[in-house]
Write a protein that holds these residues in place. Structure first.
Motif, PDB file in Angstrom:
ATOM      1  N   GLU A  80      -2.380  -4.749  -1.825  1.00 43.62           N
ATOM      2  CA  GLU A  80      -1.313  -5.263  -0.970  1.00 43.62           C
ATOM      3  C   GLU A  80      -1.150  -4.327   0.221  1.00 43.62           C
ATOM      4  O   GLU A  80      -0.928  -3.130   0.051  1.00 43.62           O
ATOM      5  N   GLN A 114      -0.997  -5.504 -10.727  1.00 49.25           N
ATOM      6  CA  GLN A 114       0.035  -5.355  -9.697  1.00 49.25           C
ATOM      7  C   GLN A 114       0.978  -4.199 -10.038  1.00 49.25           C
ATOM      8  O   GLN A 114       1.370  -3.431  -9.170  1.00 49.25           O
ATOM      9  N   LYS A 157      -1.482  -9.957   0.627  1.00 49.95           N
ATOM     10  CA  LYS A 157      -1.843  -9.692  -0.774  1.00 49.95           C
ATOM     11  C   LYS A 157      -3.216 -10.272  -1.087  1.00 49.95           C
ATOM     12  O   LYS A 157      -3.465 -11.460  -0.885  1.00 49.95           O
TER      13      LYS A 157
END
Length: 166
Positions: free
Chosen positions: A48, A154, A92
């Motif tokens: 990201e 993530q 992202k």
């Protein structure tokens, strides 16, 4: 629907990477493959980006498009042809690495991607300051669904900064 239309429906129109829907389908297939073959390892890497805005507070749309395409190009050039790279949304990105010989291989992939994504960025003749967060996860027995690996990657993200142009 012809082949070209189907192909474009799987792609992000800006970066030409896979789109989120197609990526999640590939992730589901990898999860199903793992259920049949205990020695089938796969990993997900998430990236990201945080892009510093222009000093005027506005960004040139052409510059933004060029930057997104440059990120996509670096991702594609640094994964195997059988792996998948996708743009989930905005800044992202995610990659899927299937059929790893051993789970530790993902560390080498993360190192290579971090190195390449940390190189200076320049769009339309202007150096860009970039920060990014990269995280990875390998399927583990605690994963109950394919999406669990994506969420773990993530959550595991660590921050990096792209090098400045000299």
């Amino acid at each position: 629907m012809d082949f070209e239309s189907k192909f474009q429906g799987c792609r992000d129109p800006i970066t030409e990477l896979f789109n989120e829907e197609f990526f999640l389908a590939r992730l589901d297939l990898a999860y199903e493959r793992h259920k049949r073959r205990i020695d089938f390892y796969y990993a997900v890497i998430t990236v990201e980006f945080q892009v510093e805005t222009h000093p005027s507070g506005q960004s040139d749309p052409d510059s933004i498009l060029a930057l997104l395409r440059e990120i996509a190009s670096r991702l594609k050039k640094n994964i195997r042809p059988t792996d998948a790279a996708a743009r989930l949304s905005g800044w992202k990105f995610v990659t899927l690495h299937e059929d790893l010989r051993r789970p530790e291989e993902v560390e080498l992939i993360v190192k290579r991607l971090t190195e390449k994504l940390s190189l200076p960025y320049e769009t339309c003749g202007t150096p860009r300051q970039m920060r990014f967060k990269i995280g990875s996860a390998v399927l583990t027995p605690s994963c109950q669904k394919s999406i669990d690996v994506l969420h773990a990657a993530q959550a595991a993200g660590t921050e990096h900064a792209a090098l400045k142009n000299r």
